[in-house]
Scaffold this motif. Sequence first.
Motif, PDB file in Angstrom:
ATOM      1  N   GLU A 307      80.795 -37.889 -74.801  1.00  0.00           N
ATOM      2  CA  GLU A 307      80.643 -37.247 -73.498  1.00  0.00           C
ATOM      3  C   GLU A 307      79.468 -36.723 -73.081  1.00  0.00           C
ATOM      4  O   GLU A 307      79.130 -36.733 -71.818  1.00  0.00           O
ATOM      5  CB  GLU A 307      81.789 -35.776 -73.884  1.00  0.00           C
ATOM      6  CG  GLU A 307      83.072 -35.973 -73.561  1.00  0.00           C
ATOM      7  CD  GLU A 307      83.424 -36.294 -72.046  1.00  0.00           C
ATOM      8  OE1 GLU A 307      83.268 -35.361 -71.438  1.00  0.00           O
ATOM      9  OE2 GLU A 307      83.862 -37.366 -71.707  1.00  0.00           O
ATOM     10  N   ASP A 308      78.705 -36.216 -74.024  1.00  0.00           N
ATOM     11  CA  ASP A 308      77.401 -35.559 -73.666  1.00  0.00           C
ATOM     12  C   ASP A 308      76.111 -36.630 -73.242  1.00  0.00           C
ATOM     13  O   ASP A 308      75.292 -36.326 -72.777  1.00  0.00           O
ATOM     14  CB  ASP A 308      76.803 -34.776 -74.727  1.00  0.00           C
ATOM     15  CG  ASP A 308      77.479 -33.510 -75.227  1.00  0.00           C
ATOM     16  OD1 ASP A 308      78.380 -33.203 -74.290  1.00  0.00           O
ATOM     17  OD2 ASP A 308      77.305 -33.024 -76.182  1.00  0.00           O
ATOM     18  N   THR A 309      76.441 -37.857 -73.520  1.00  0.00           N
ATOM     19  CA  THR A 309      75.412 -39.184 -73.259  1.00  0.00           C
ATOM     20  C   THR A 309      76.087 -40.020 -72.262  1.00  0.00           C
ATOM     21  O   THR A 309      75.793 -41.136 -71.653  1.00  0.00           O
ATOM     22  CB  THR A 309      75.324 -39.801 -74.428  1.00  0.00           C
ATOM     23  OG1 THR A 309      76.642 -40.194 -74.921  1.00  0.00           O
ATOM     24  CG2 THR A 309      74.750 -39.079 -75.619  1.00  0.00           C
ATOM     25  N   ARG A 310      77.256 -39.440 -71.396  1.00  0.00           N
ATOM     26  CA  ARG A 310      78.143 -40.327 -70.540  1.00  0.00           C
ATOM     27  C   ARG A 310      77.101 -40.776 -69.318  1.00  0.00           C
ATOM     28  O   ARG A 310      77.420 -41.789 -68.771  1.00  0.00           O
ATOM     29  CB  ARG A 310      79.278 -39.493 -69.931  1.00  0.00           C
ATOM     30  CG  ARG A 310      78.859 -38.108 -69.124  1.00  0.00           C
ATOM     31  CD  ARG A 310      80.332 -37.464 -69.014  1.00  0.00           C
ATOM     32  NE  ARG A 310      80.222 -36.325 -68.280  1.00  0.00           N
ATOM     33  CZ  ARG A 310      79.521 -35.266 -68.525  1.00  0.00           C
ATOM     34  NH1 ARG A 310      78.845 -35.107 -69.842  1.00  0.00           N
ATOM     35  NH2 ARG A 310      79.171 -34.211 -67.805  1.00  0.00           N
ATOM     36  N   ARG A 311      76.089 -39.950 -68.871  1.00  0.00           N
ATOM     37  CA  ARG A 311      75.334 -40.547 -67.888  1.00  0.00           C
ATOM     38  C   ARG A 311      73.885 -41.159 -68.230  1.00  0.00           C
ATOM     39  O   ARG A 311      72.870 -40.860 -67.466  1.00  0.00           O
ATOM     40  CB  ARG A 311      75.002 -39.237 -66.941  1.00  0.00           C
ATOM     41  CG  ARG A 311      76.342 -39.219 -66.119  1.00  0.00           C
ATOM     42  CD  ARG A 311      76.470 -37.871 -65.583  1.00  0.00           C
ATOM     43  NE  ARG A 311      77.776 -37.247 -65.094  1.00  0.00           N
ATOM     44  CZ  ARG A 311      78.377 -37.526 -63.946  1.00  0.00           C
ATOM     45  NH1 ARG A 311      77.560 -38.108 -63.045  1.00  0.00           N
ATOM     46  NH2 ARG A 311      79.495 -36.852 -63.904  1.00  0.00           N
TER      47      ARG A 311
END
Length: 350
Positions: A307-311
């Motif tokens: 989630e935290d690295t999704r972008r």
Amino acid sequence: MSNKQHFLLSAKARTLSVRQVFELTEQQAFETFKEVRWGKGDNVACPLCGVLNKHYFIRVRRQWRCKDCNHTFSVTSGTVFAFHKLPLRIYLAAIAIYTNAVKGISALQLGRDLGVQYKTAFVLAHKIRESLMEQRDMAQLSGEVHIDGAYVNGHIRPKNKKADRIDRRLAIHQKPTKRCVLVFRQRALPAALQSQNNSNDATIGATKTITFVVKSENQADVIKLADRVVVQGSTICADESPAYDPLHAKYDTKRVNHQTEYSTDDGVSNNMAESYFARFRRMQYGQTHKFGIEYLANYANEAAYREDTRRWPNGKIFTDILTKCVQTKTHHDWCGYWQGNKRQAERLAA
Ligand SMILES: [Zn+2]
């Protein structure tokens, strides 16, 4: 811009492919590991005595001999991939495949992609999860923090005949492996306050996620964990569960009652915690199916990392995961797993 392309469809999001990794020679794979572990140049640190030096390099074996303590070591010695048996390229390929599997990946699937046994893929994927867990950032959350809990391993299949069915709500009928995953997510700063130079990072939604495994969603564990990970003076958003009631005494706490609405008229929701569980459940239903409770904390943290690295561009995620793997010490639970050397206890947070 109305027809702005989604970041994940842009070329900037695709900076690494599994094909590129499989095309590496063993020498190039070795150099990738070496550079990620010790940086450019000839200085390497002995994993035994820690001295950083230009140690003797034994070219044919791709190993070093320490000038200070005489210890012989390889590029993976002392890391989570110590005593590796496969070519280094395969470890990089495993990380690349793992990186691209944004909803997680089962050991069977990873094994088929890599052409290795299920057992090998199982341990490999868990070494990556262990590294993500050990290197996770436990700095406290601040600003607006969304909290929620969700149960796993709790489903009791109803018996075929109605006469045989039990009351599945009763405590005595609950499964002993039922656990609750608690999530804490910090909202991104408003766009105006974000620095200009990290424009690839998330500008909306949550930026930082911390997960815990507890036996149930209860007041004592919630307040204890909030004390550990949320800065005093932050705003916490939670749903109507009584487990979150004690937070009012310590934090600016806002509630949304999911029985009546998902977001209150003044905009209070815990939607960022809900979106974490959306990914977590997809990982569960689509890939892992069951969570061994010994490893549930690692799976929960994997979903948080994704989630935290999704972008992020996938090349950046790949390098980040590889960095975490080489920074993680050789792990007792994951050396000789299939010889019986495995974790006995689960990791409960409270
Ligand atoms: Zn040494």
